[in-house]
Design a protein around this motif. Structure first.
Motif, PDB file in Angstrom:
ATOM      1  N   TYR A 121      -1.796   0.501  -4.811  1.00  0.00           N
ATOM      2  CA  TYR A 121      -1.135  -0.734  -4.381  1.00  0.00           C
ATOM      3  C   TYR A 121      -0.152  -1.176  -5.465  1.00  0.00           C
ATOM      4  O   TYR A 121      -0.474  -1.189  -6.651  1.00  0.00           O
ATOM      5  CB  TYR A 121      -2.166  -1.832  -4.137  1.00  0.00           C
ATOM      6  CG  TYR A 121      -3.020  -1.579  -2.907  1.00  0.00           C
ATOM      7  CD1 TYR A 121      -2.672  -2.108  -1.662  1.00  0.00           C
ATOM      8  CD2 TYR A 121      -4.166  -0.797  -2.997  1.00  0.00           C
ATOM      9  CE1 TYR A 121      -3.448  -1.855  -0.551  1.00  0.00           C
ATOM     10  CE2 TYR A 121      -4.945  -0.537  -1.878  1.00  0.00           C
ATOM     11  CZ  TYR A 121      -4.577  -1.070  -0.660  1.00  0.00           C
ATOM     12  OH  TYR A 121      -5.339  -0.823   0.461  1.00  0.00           O
TER      13      TYR A 121
ATOM     14  N   LYS B  72       0.830  -1.200   0.000  1.00  0.00           N
ATOM     15  CA  LYS B  72       0.000   0.000   0.000  1.00  0.00           C
ATOM     16  C   LYS B  72       0.866   1.253   0.000  1.00  0.00           C
ATOM     17  O   LYS B  72       1.756   1.408   0.837  1.00  0.00           O
ATOM     18  CB  LYS B  72      -0.910  -0.008   1.229  1.00  0.00           C
ATOM     19  CG  LYS B  72      -1.859   1.179   1.321  1.00  0.00           C
ATOM     20  CD  LYS B  72      -2.718   1.060   2.570  1.00  0.00           C
ATOM     21  CE  LYS B  72      -3.643   2.253   2.720  1.00  0.00           C
ATOM     22  NZ  LYS B  72      -4.484   2.148   3.937  1.00  0.00           N
ATOM     23  N   MET B  73       0.597   2.128  -0.938  1.00  0.00           N
ATOM     24  CA  MET B  73       1.309   3.397  -1.036  1.00  0.00           C
ATOM     25  C   MET B  73       0.320   4.527  -0.771  1.00  0.00           C
ATOM     26  O   MET B  73      -0.659   4.693  -1.509  1.00  0.00           O
ATOM     27  CB  MET B  73       1.930   3.560  -2.426  1.00  0.00           C
ATOM     28  CG  MET B  73       2.941   2.486  -2.792  1.00  0.00           C
ATOM     29  SD  MET B  73       4.460   2.585  -1.839  1.00  0.00           S
ATOM     30  CE  MET B  73       5.144   4.115  -2.470  1.00  0.00           C
ATOM     31  N   GLU B  74       0.546   5.273   0.284  1.00  0.00           N
ATOM     32  CA  GLU B  74      -0.357   6.363   0.639  1.00  0.00           C
ATOM     33  C   GLU B  74      -0.015   7.613  -0.168  1.00  0.00           C
ATOM     34  O   GLU B  74       1.141   8.020  -0.241  1.00  0.00           O
ATOM     35  CB  GLU B  74      -0.272   6.653   2.130  1.00  0.00           C
ATOM     36  CG  GLU B  74      -0.761   5.503   3.009  1.00  0.00           C
ATOM     37  CD  GLU B  74      -0.755   5.854   4.479  1.00  0.00           C
ATOM     38  OE1 GLU B  74      -0.340   6.988   4.806  1.00  0.00           O
ATOM     39  OE2 GLU B  74      -1.148   5.003   5.281  1.00  0.00           O
ATOM     40  N   MET B  75      -1.029   8.191  -0.773  1.00  0.00           N
ATOM     41  CA  MET B  75      -0.871   9.401  -1.579  1.00  0.00           C
ATOM     42  C   MET B  75      -1.496  10.573  -0.829  1.00  0.00           C
ATOM     43  O   MET B  75      -2.572  10.441  -0.242  1.00  0.00           O
ATOM     44  CB  MET B  75      -1.541   9.224  -2.940  1.00  0.00           C
ATOM     45  CG  MET B  75      -1.171   7.935  -3.665  1.00  0.00           C
ATOM     46  SD  MET B  75       0.550   7.888  -4.181  1.00  0.00           S
ATOM     47  CE  MET B  75       0.502   9.037  -5.553  1.00  0.00           C
TER      48      MET B  75
ATOM     49  N   ASP C 177      -5.208   5.908  -2.135  1.00  0.00           N
ATOM     50  CA  ASP C 177      -4.062   5.012  -1.967  1.00  0.00           C
ATOM     51  C   ASP C 177      -3.937   4.100  -3.174  1.00  0.00           C
ATOM     52  O   ASP C 177      -4.932   3.713  -3.793  1.00  0.00           O
ATOM     53  CB  ASP C 177      -4.232   4.162  -0.706  1.00  0.00           C
ATOM     54  CG  ASP C 177      -4.255   5.000   0.554  1.00  0.00           C
ATOM     55  OD1 ASP C 177      -3.705   6.124   0.527  1.00  0.00           O
ATOM     56  OD2 ASP C 177      -4.830   4.541   1.562  1.00  0.00           O
TER      57      ASP C 177
END
Length: 209
Positions: free
Chosen positions: A12, A2-5, A10
């Motif tokens: 993946y 998971k990459m939080e923006m 978000d």
């Protein structure tokens, strides 16, 4: 992963170590009937039903999932990607898979979302199995195909929010269709009149004037 923006939803990304397969290479080398654990988790329920057909316990569970219209789900489906209706139907299968589920009240909210009419019939049949085991099923639903199969209907309204919350009509399908205060009765009559074989209701009871 998971990459939080900051200003966007978000996203993946696939893990570099396993390439999204979740397992280390030496685990994936273990095969059952030519399939690794990753291959099996990528199977849809309908495919898994055939693959595990000789395993009665698994076959029974997969068959129940297909009956409630979930034959398309992958075994390794991420829980966050499953809709509310799908989640409820999975819970129904979970309860049916128990040896002796009984004396329980089940509350379901719009379990027919996304289902074709033929699948709704299968869902109704599955819910009746729960009822036949001395349980009670209470469903919040707007789908006419589902409503016409209900043993007892409680119609709430007359509007939504602050304009609702009152019982407009209640009773069996026949009683609802004959109740002049019912808001859904005209829609039910119109829907049932288009069917070649209306269920358990003499035509005179719902024929439109």
């Amino acid at each position: 992963i998971k990459m939080e923006m900051k200003y966007l939803p978000d996203i993946y990304l696939k893990c570099d170590s396993c390439n999204g397969k979740r397992y280390l290479p030496h685990i994936l080398q273990i095969k059952f009937k030519g399939k690794s654990i990753y291959d099996i988790l990528e199977m849809e329920v309908s495919e898994a039903y055939r693959f595990f057909y000789n395993h009665k316990k698994l076959r029974t569970i997969f068959e129940m999932l297909m009956k409630v219209g979930l034959g398309y789900l992958k075994l390794g489906e991420i829980s966050s990607s499953i809709s509310g209706g799908e989640s409820q139907r999975i819970k129904i299968v979970y309860e049916l898979a128990k040896k002796r589920p009984s004396r329980t009240i089940y509350f379901l909210d719009e379990p027919t979302i996304g289902l074709h009419n033929s699948d709704i019939g299968n869902l109704v049949h599955t819910l009746r199995e729960i009822v036949n085991k001395n349980n009670t099923v209470v469903v919040i639903e707007h789908n006419l195909e589902f409503i016409r199969h209900c043993d007892y209907i409680i119609e709430m309204g007359p509007g939504g929010g602050k304009n609702g919350g009152e019982i407009i009509a209640e009773g069996t399908l026949k009683e609802i269709l004959q109740n002049k205060k019912s808001v859904i009765a005209p829609f039910l009559k119109s829907y049932i009149s288009t069917m070649p074989y209306p269920v358990h209701i003499p035509k005179d009871d719902y024929a439109t004037e």
